[in-house]
Design a protein around this motif. Structure first.
Motif, short mmCIF file in Angstrom:
data_model
loop_
_atom_site.label_atom_id
_atom_site.label_comp_id
_atom_site.label_asym_id
_atom_site.label_seq_id
_atom_site.Cartn_x
_atom_site.Cartn_y
_atom_site.Cartn_z
N GLU A 1 -3.32 7.70 6.99
CA GLU A 1 -2.39 8.25 6.00
C GLU A 1 -3.11 8.29 4.65
OE1 GLU A 1 -0.15 3.94 5.63
OE2 GLU A 1 0.95 5.74 6.20
N ASN A 2 -2.39 8.76 3.64
CA ASN A 2 -2.96 8.87 2.31
C ASN A 2 -4.22 9.72 2.27
OD1 ASN A 2 -1.00 7.31 1.02
ND2 ASN A 2 -2.06 5.43 1.56
N GLU B 1 -4.59 2.10 -4.77
CA GLU B 1 -4.44 1.69 -3.37
C GLU B 1 -4.41 2.91 -2.45
OE1 GLU B 1 -3.63 -1.89 -2.83
OE2 GLU B 1 -4.46 -1.31 -0.91
N ARG B 2 -3.72 3.95 -2.89
CA ARG B 2 -3.62 5.15 -2.08
C ARG B 2 -4.87 6.01 -2.15
NH1 ARG B 2 1.24 5.44 -4.61
NH2 ARG B 2 0.63 7.20 -5.89
N HIS B 3 -5.52 6.02 -3.30
CA HIS B 3 -6.53 7.05 -3.54
C HIS B 3 -7.97 6.57 -3.51
CE1 HIS B 3 -3.09 9.07 -5.95
NE2 HIS B 3 -3.01 9.35 -4.68
N ALA C 1 0.81 -1.20 0.00
CA ALA C 1 0.00 0.00 0.00
C ALA C 1 0.85 1.26 0.00
CB ALA C 1 -0.92 0.01 1.21
N ASN C 2 1.98 1.20 0.64
CA ASN C 2 2.74 2.43 0.84
C ASN C 2 3.82 2.62 -0.21
OD1 ASN C 2 1.43 3.28 3.23
ND2 ASN C 2 2.52 1.65 4.31
N PHE D 1 -3.60 13.89 -2.10
CA PHE D 1 -3.02 13.48 -3.37
C PHE D 1 -1.65 14.16 -3.49
CE2 PHE D 1 -7.62 13.23 -4.08
CZ PHE D 1 -7.71 11.90 -4.44
#
Lengths: 539, 263
Positions: free
Chosen positions: B95-96, A438-440, A272-273, B99
């Motif tokens: 976290e995240n 995954e991040r967004h 994920a990171n 953007f």
């Protein structure tokens, strides 16, 4: 969670893309089957000893090519990953991208210019063997050319896989004092092993459907593959029934092997990171460094050799005269236009499938994959199993009664090449898209960013670079392709590879070498430009 | 007060109670069942051991998960199947939240318009929100130029411009140092006292819960084990499982230094 699958525009886009691919392939099969139905006895009588010999050779050369490409690539990739910074590393990686973009016919000429009967090494090789060098037509030529193409490809893909190992694992390894051997066993090998089936499968499929290499380097009936036999059945014997039999056999063979390869592989879960720090935690000893340098150096020589030979032979040609020929200019313009359109179409299809697969995987989470997701995931890979020749021929047969086939030649070339480039484009796009998703994903869902807004604001910035890479590869593949155009080519629609094959056929070797240089340089420029563009946009 | 972007959010009262009405959900093997109320305009801390379902509970309220059965009610309206963006909810993740390729103004502006079409009023609101969280004048910065604490402040600024009646905090300050975390908690408390939104706050830190939480919901084994006021929980009136979870000693003594230790 049914919500997303019903409303997500990404799934719609993927479905449309799959439908377009299905239409392209289905139409071709319809054409072949309709044609064969007129002469069913031909399809049955095609099962003869020649067919089985061809099938056996097809499998054998593909297996050997895969083994010789993938096994060394493991060590080259590992060596490159152990030394993340040394002079020329970036250049080597660039060079390793070239064969992928280099047209098969150019590489074949390069291999011949190096190891052929009249090649640069012929004298030396003859002296070693004690007799005049016979050249490398046949299996050896095919293997050398296939490894030239696929060793660098596999290396880059393995290296990519190794770069997904989180920096923290390397930090931990160096803290624990892990030497090269345990680090390989505990960190590198599990990652490589997970990537192995996918990469080996890709290489195998590329080799089993390789057409141009076998056509130009294979010699006679002893070194003919199914794909070339299909081409001969259609182009020279005009025996579509036999072509159908050959095609089904080829697809069945590849399907079985790919299925077996897929079963071996574990499903890699994404991280994920983003990596927090560049990894610089290696401590390769002196002995390992020497060994790695040797591995990288040998791979470099093997890959650079045919390129250098292409350059040397091409410079020997009368380039000024070639550039002035209207046939060459015409072919260049046609090639440029068709490959541009093909690359754009390929990217659109690939991106649609990547987005749909991700969206479907997110809604599914733990359950079984639906057919749609499975197709979005692997559909593009299986396209490699269906030879461009067959697709082209099928449509040729289907449409020859209703329209002028030469009028649809550009459409066929664009469509088939776009689909053929998809596995490469998807490989370029998918990891970046999945990582960005995954991040967004939750953030986008919460803020209501979807459809066009999401593509523009969120996905495009993280996809520019992989899209540029995918575009370059797709365009270069299309530019150098000698599949569909071999069937559809005519005096009115000629591409550069078609012209090149014609000059080879009429023994104008110098012209061929000159055209090969031109084609190779254009593809190289394309890849470098796109790479540079992508990098500039990122920073 | 900045208006809710009118076309997107399910309209509810300015402050809205959150109710999970016999909500069941399963992720893999373990079934989760939640039946619990979160009073309007108050901060409720949600605590519980790892795997007890804290994040899942927030995801159900936010709409990232859809219940297998039961209803999720916000301000009396059934939002069980509404997509996340239409729920009257803002959420801050661990976290995240940002953007990486968009500026602070754009990141906050997405709370106003998911197509990032911002007018002058929007820009003014964004600037005000950034000022409110202590990042005045940093509109054109990129997230990578900020510290971890500052990034979470940007996320809070977006919460301000979104102006939704429910705020979900999923361990948003877990990776911050103690002093920074206290600052952030104070900021949340200040924002809460101005806007009176309903706050659901998942945390592993008993000290966080004591600092700003008025109510406490304790989860254990995928269900609500106990509810009550935070004060009651910390004087020892909580269930046995809660006392085991936080460890009994330090809280009776009220030592904040020990209390801050990661669980």
């Amino acid at each position: 969670m049914q919500r997303a699958s019903s409303s997500d525009s990404r799934v719609t886009a993927g479905t449309v893309a799959l439908a377009a691919i299905a239409l392209l392939i289905g139409g071709a099969f319809a054409g072949l089957v309709l044609e064969a139905a007129r002469d069913p006895s031909g399809a049955v009588s095609a099962f003869d000893s020649y067919l089985f010999r061809v099938a056996r050779f097809t499998l054998w050369q593909a297996l050997l090519s895969t083994l010789l490409s993938v096994a060394p690539a493991l060590f080259v990739a590992r060596a490159l990953s152990r030394h993340p910074q040394f002079f020329g590393r970036g250049f080597i990686l660039q060079l390793f991208a070239v064969p992928l973009a280099l047209p098969a016919i150019v590489a074949a000429l390069g291999v011949l210019a190096l190891y052929g009967r009249a090649g640069f090494f012929a004298g030396m090789l003859g002296a070693i063997g004690g007799q005049s060098w016979p050249g490398i037509y046949g299996l050896s030529g095919i293997l050398v050319a296939h490894v030239f193409f696929n060793l660098p490809l596999a290396t880059r893909l393995f290296l990519e896989a190794l770069q997904t190992v989180p920096a923290d694992q390397w930090r931990l390894a160096s803290q624990l004092g892990m030497g090269a051997a345990p680090a390989f066993r505990l960190i590198e090998w599990p990652t490589l092993r997970a990537a192995l089936p996918g990469i080996a499968g890709l290489v195998f499929m590329l080799c089993i459907t390789s057409f141009t290499i076998v056509l130009t380097l294979g010699g006679g009936p002893r070194a003919t593959t199914l794909e070339v036999a299909i081409y001969q059945a259609l182009r020279f014997d005009f025996d579509p029934a036999r072509a159908v039999t050959l095609t089904l056999l080829q697809i069945a063979l590849t399907f079985v092997v790919v299925l077996a390869l897929t079963r071996l592989g574990a499903n890699m879960t994404g991280d994920a990171n983003l990596p927090v720090a560049p990894r610089r935690y290696f401590s390769a000893g002196a002995a390992e460094t020497v060994l790695n340098a040797l591995v990288i150096g040998l791979a470099l020589l093997f890959v650079a050799g045919p390129m250098a030979a292409t350059l040397a032979a091409g410079l020997g040609a009368d380039l000024g005269r070639l550039a002035g020929e209207s046939a060459v200019r015409q072919a260049t313009a046609t090639s440029a236009m068709l490959s541009l359109l093909s690359a754009l179409l390929s990217l659109a299809l690939s991106l649609s499938l990547v987005m749909a697969r991700r969206a479907l995987a997110l809604t599914r989470r733990t359950g079984r994959r639906t057919l749609l997701e499975h197709l979005a995931d692997t559909g593009a890979g299986f396209v490699l199993v269906v030879p461009p020749i067959v697709i082209g021929a099928g449509w040729f047969l289907l449409l020859r009664t209703v329209s002028d086939v030469f009028a649809i030649a550009p459409v066929m070339v664009v469509a088939v090449n776009a689909v053929m480039a998809m596995p490469f484009a998807i490989r370029a796009i998918r990891p970046a898209y999945d990582a960005a998703s995954e991040r967004h994903e939750r953030l986008c869902a919460q803020l209501g960013i979807s459809g066009w807004n999401r593509l523009r604001l969120v996905d495009w910035p993280s996809l520019r670079r992989p899209l540029a890479t995918g575009f370059a590869f797709a365009m270069a593949l299309s530019l150098g392709d000698l599949g569909v155009i071999a069937l559809f080519g005519s005096d009115s629609v000629q591409t550069l590879p078609y012209l090149l094959l014609a000059r080879m056929g009429s023994y104008r070797t110098e012209d061929a070498a000159g055209l090969a240089l031109l084609l190779g340089l254009v593809c190289l420029a394309l890849v470098l430009t796109a790479d540079w563009l992508g990098r500039r946009e990122k920073s | 007060m900045m208006p809710i972007s009118p076309e997107r959010s399910i309209s509810v009262e300015k402050s809205a109670a959150v109710r999970l009405d016999n909500v069941s959900f399963s992720y893999g093997e373990t079934p989760l069942i939640f039946d619990v109320d979160f009073p309007a305009s108050e901060i409720t801390a949600i605590m519980g051991p790892s795997g007890s379902g804290k994040s899942t509970l927030l995801n159900l309220v936010a709409g990232f998960e859809v219940p297998r059965s039961g209803r999720v009610l916000i301000g009396g309206a059934d939002v069980s199947t509404a997509p996340p963006s239409e729920r009257p909810v803002s959420m801050v993740f661990q976290e995240n939240n940002l953007f990486a390729h968009l500026s602070l103004e754009q990141n906050v502006g997405l709370g106003r318009s998911p197509s990032l079409r911002l007018n002058d009023a929007d820009r003014a609101a964004i600037a005000a929100a950034l000022k409110r969280v202590g990042l005045a004048g940093k509109e054109s910065r990129l997230p990578r130029e900020l510290s971890g604490g500052e990034r979470q402040r940007v996320a809070l600024a977006r919460v301000l411009v979104r102006d939704r009646p429910v705020l979900l905090l999923d361990e948003p300050f877990a990776s911050l140092g103690p002093a920074l975390r206290d600052d952030m908690l104070d900021l949340v408390a200040d924002v809460h006292s101005e806007q009176r939104m309903t706050v659901l706050f998942v945390t592993h830190q008993p000290d966080d819960a004591r600092r700003i939480g008025r109510n406490m919901v304790f989860l254990d084994g995928g269900t609500v084990a106990a509810t009550g006021t935070a004060a009651d929980f910390f004087v020892g009136a909580g269930p046995e499982a809660f006392r085991r979870y936080i460890g009994s000693g330090p809280f009776a003594a009220g030592s904040r230094d020990v209390a801050r230790k990661r669980t």
